[in-house]
Design an enzyme around this catalytic site. Sequence first.
Site, PDB file in Angstrom:
ATOM      1  N   GLU A 287       0.795  -1.228   0.000  1.00  0.00           N
ATOM      2  CA  GLU A 287       0.000   0.000   0.000  1.00  0.00           C
ATOM      3  C   GLU A 287       0.829   1.281   0.000  1.00  0.00           C
ATOM      4  OE1 GLU A 287       0.412  -2.243   2.384  1.00  0.00           O
ATOM      5  OE2 GLU A 287       0.306  -1.404   4.402  1.00  0.00           O
ATOM      6  N   HIS A 311      -8.154  -4.147  -1.061  1.00  0.00           N
ATOM      7  CA  HIS A 311      -7.374  -4.231   0.184  1.00  0.00           C
ATOM      8  C   HIS A 311      -6.397  -3.061   0.291  1.00  0.00           C
ATOM      9  CE1 HIS A 311      -5.298  -6.375   3.505  1.00  0.00           C
ATOM     10  NE2 HIS A 311      -4.235  -5.760   3.014  1.00  0.00           N
ATOM     11  N   GLU A 312      -5.601  -2.850  -0.745  1.00  0.00           N
ATOM     12  CA  GLU A 312      -4.581  -1.791  -0.670  1.00  0.00           C
ATOM     13  C   GLU A 312      -5.230  -0.411  -0.588  1.00  0.00           C
ATOM     14  OE1 GLU A 312      -2.005  -3.153   0.173  1.00  0.00           O
ATOM     15  OE2 GLU A 312      -2.298  -5.127  -0.719  1.00  0.00           O
ATOM     16  N   HIS A 315      -6.102   0.395   2.950  1.00  0.00           N
ATOM     17  CA  HIS A 315      -4.973   0.853   3.767  1.00  0.00           C
ATOM     18  C   HIS A 315      -4.813   2.374   3.749  1.00  0.00           C
ATOM     19  CE1 HIS A 315      -2.961  -2.605   5.435  1.00  0.00           C
ATOM     20  NE2 HIS A 315      -2.836  -3.224   4.272  1.00  0.00           N
ATOM     21  N   GLU A 334      -3.743  -4.451   9.539  1.00  0.00           N
ATOM     22  CA  GLU A 334      -4.242  -5.456   8.593  1.00  0.00           C
ATOM     23  C   GLU A 334      -5.663  -5.955   8.902  1.00  0.00           C
ATOM     24  OE1 GLU A 334      -2.931  -5.841   5.829  1.00  0.00           O
ATOM     25  OE2 GLU A 334      -0.912  -5.041   6.145  1.00  0.00           O
ATOM     26  N   ASP A 391       8.784  -9.616  10.435  1.00  0.00           N
ATOM     27  CA  ASP A 391       8.347 -10.458   9.316  1.00  0.00           C
ATOM     28  C   ASP A 391       8.369 -11.952   9.650  1.00  0.00           C
ATOM     29  OD1 ASP A 391       8.034  -8.128   7.960  1.00  0.00           O
ATOM     30  OD2 ASP A 391       9.807  -8.359   6.693  1.00  0.00           O
ATOM     31  N   TYR A 399      -4.337 -10.545  10.126  1.00  0.00           N
ATOM     32  CA  TYR A 399      -5.351 -10.283   9.104  1.00  0.00           C
ATOM     33  C   TYR A 399      -6.713 -10.820   9.527  1.00  0.00           C
ATOM     34  CZ  TYR A 399      -1.619  -9.178   5.760  1.00  0.00           C
ATOM     35  OH  TYR A 399      -0.562  -8.606   5.124  1.00  0.00           O
TER      36      TYR A 399
HETATM   37  N1  BES Z   1       1.110  -4.374   3.755  1.00  0.00           N
HETATM   38  C1  BES Z   1       0.825  -5.668   3.251  1.00  0.00           C
HETATM   39  C2  BES Z   1       2.046  -6.368   2.700  1.00  0.00           C
HETATM   40  C3  BES Z   1       3.159  -6.595   3.694  1.00  0.00           C
HETATM   41  C4  BES Z   1       2.910  -6.972   4.995  1.00  0.00           C
HETATM   42  C5  BES Z   1       4.472  -6.434   3.300  1.00  0.00           C
HETATM   43  C6  BES Z   1       3.952  -7.160   5.895  1.00  0.00           C
HETATM   44  C7  BES Z   1       5.510  -6.635   4.188  1.00  0.00           C
HETATM   45  C8  BES Z   1       5.250  -6.998   5.495  1.00  0.00           C
HETATM   46  C9  BES Z   1      -0.243  -5.616   2.163  1.00  0.00           C
HETATM   47  O1  BES Z   1      -1.231  -4.666   2.383  1.00  0.00           O
HETATM   48  C10 BES Z   1      -0.951  -6.926   2.167  1.00  0.00           C
HETATM   49  O2  BES Z   1      -1.536  -7.259   3.147  1.00  0.00           O
HETATM   50  N2  BES Z   1      -0.897  -7.640   1.053  1.00  0.00           N
HETATM   51  C11 BES Z   1      -1.607  -8.893   0.899  1.00  0.00           C
HETATM   52  C12 BES Z   1      -2.930  -8.623   0.203  1.00  0.00           C
HETATM   53  C13 BES Z   1      -4.040  -9.545   0.572  1.00  0.00           C
HETATM   54  C14 BES Z   1      -4.327  -9.630   2.041  1.00  0.00           C
HETATM   55  C15 BES Z   1      -5.306  -9.130  -0.169  1.00  0.00           C
HETATM   56  C16 BES Z   1      -0.731  -9.808   0.066  1.00  0.00           C
HETATM   57  O3  BES Z   1       0.241  -9.338  -0.523  1.00  0.00           O
HETATM   58  O4  BES Z   1      -1.015 -10.989   0.012  1.00  0.00           O
HETATM   59 ZN    ZN Z   2      -2.527  -5.277   3.997  1.00  0.00          ZN
END
Ligand code: BES
Ligand code: ZN
Length: 629
Positions: A287, A311-312, A315, A334, A391, A399
């Site tokens: 995002e 989703h994005e 955010h 999330e 991470d 989520y």
């Molecule tokens: N912000 C996250 C991606 C992220 C989280 C990157 C933690 C690094 C560390 C992004 O918004 C996300 O949640 N992406 C998901 C989308 C899905 C839940 C619809 C993805 O990439 O799978």
């Molecule tokens: Zn996210």
Amino acid sequence: KKMKAHKISFFLILIILISKTNQKELNTFSNYDIISQTNINVHFIVDFDNKKVEGEVTISFKALEDGEVIILDTKSLIIKTIKDNTGNELDFKLDNYYRLESHGVPLKIYKEYSKDDTFDITIEYSTTKDCMAIDWLEPEQTSGGKYPFMYSQCQSILCREMLPIQDTPAVKMPVQISITVPEELIGLAAGLFVEEINNGNNKTFIYALDIPIPSYLIAIAAGDIGSQNVSERCTIYAEKTVVEKAAWEFSDTEKFLKIAENYIGEYVWEQYNILVLPPSFPFGGMENPTLTFLTPSLIAGDKSLVSVVAHEISHSWTGNLVTNENWPDFWLNEGFTMFIERKILSSYKDKDMAKLDAMVGLSNLKADIIAFGESKSFSSLEPNLLGRNPDDAFNKVPYEKGFNLLYYLENKVNNDDIFQKFMRSYIDKFKKGVVKYMDFRTFFETFIKNNVKDWEKILNDIDWDTWVFAPGFPPVENDFSNKYADEVDQAVKDFYENKLSDDFVKKFKDWFTLLKQNFLNKIKESDIELSETQLEFLNEKLELIQGKYNVEVSCSYYLTVLYHGTLSTKFEESLVDFLGKHGRINYIRPLFSALARRNKELAIKTLDKYRNFYHSIIIKYIEIDLKSL
Ligand code: BES
Ligand code: ZN
């Protein structure tokens, strides 16, 4: 004597509470609580030949107390000079005594300051080969094939590998980003476009954001990028060869924005643009403010995977405007975002579709809780990250357990309008700031007291501690039953009884991707082994990996067979092929684990084969998984 014990435990709890509420963010070395960064102005010169970035960053500070040192986060950076605003060089030291593999090295800059002082310092530095925040692609790794490509990924704590900074979500500031690239390429960054300057063989692109953001949202990219507008405030960027398809796929972006605004309030960032990256991008989406990054795997040709965009977009309120102060509070980003995403889905499609999505989410949550350990901290909404890279804890818990808590609260309040009003006032109260769990909870309780008649009954019922601090399954199971799930259940039953007709096959091909996924998930999660006839039915009749190709359906198919089928050579070849085309962690991490359980040698060989393709931040996790199997 009894009184005394009571008193002691009371004071103990008080001390724990106070120390908990005033806790510093633990994933930064910086002394942001003594001196706070108030603006970042950074210039990146992209050097494709040497795969590095030459950087110059000017950081503005405000001292909150007297002090004599400024501590910043760095990782694998070369620091050249540090100057104050009069051009005097300042003493500094990369303090290797505190070096941590997970968190890098603190940069100590020696300068005296008194409370309330404000001043700038400028740091000249460069990144190195070890920088994992930036993915460098050779021309042959791009779809155009002629020019190199680069992009950054800073969440959660990789920003410090791109510039020296207080790399913590606890501090937010306006940013200005300049990016210099070879003249035939385009440089992009999070932020609104300011200007483009031509300087001979190079071009410099300047972007700026006045709304304060945390460091993890800083982002850049460069390559042979084209663009197409899909509405006044939405432009789709992608490699030139991909841009047309991408613009078609994501042409409903404006629709999502309007639905989101309708639910949660005005979109304040002005532009919402998307950059579709090459397939090594390790996430579905990221995002980055005004410039969401997306994996190209979502281009299905039928807009069936666009919920990642919803989703994005979400955010933009939860995460980017209201930001988790600590990484253990990641669910405040999330979980809330999933909640708004499903509000969008329920308007864009219908309520039952949103419930089906939540149902799939809940089954993925249960699988992750088991995988990460029902009694382990990483299955708790607030994981213990002490000494860990945030991470490491990445899974569905923030989520989906986060979503389930909000869904539960909405049902408790039993009035969707009041809950919507709560969400809007929550955003309004904390916008441009940061939140901890207790900020949210206190605000919720106060809101309910002031707005709902039987508030006492509602609040007394909520078992906050179990929801938030206990590992394992959520204390309450929400009911997501919906008309689509019933249809899927019937189909699964018929499938096991080998009763699926040609009529079903026809209908199946028109099913929404989410239904197909749910169908396959059910088969994957059952204990029943698949017969050759059933395998052939999935493969030949339902055309799960041929015909109209869909990455989510394919991935679910491969997993299903890896769990319950025999692995033919043809299957393995097709799977290996898939693993070389998609770099999104959500697809390849579970596939590698499942493959390793069946054929470890092939898993290791395949990982080696694609080592140059995958993003370095996920190779680490796949290697850990493979070792543990
Ligand atoms: N912000 C996250 C991606 C992220 C989280 C990157 C933690 C690094 C560390 C992004 O918004 C996300 O949640 N992406 C998901 C989308 C899905 C839940 C619809 C993805 O990439 O799978
Ligand atoms: Zn996210």
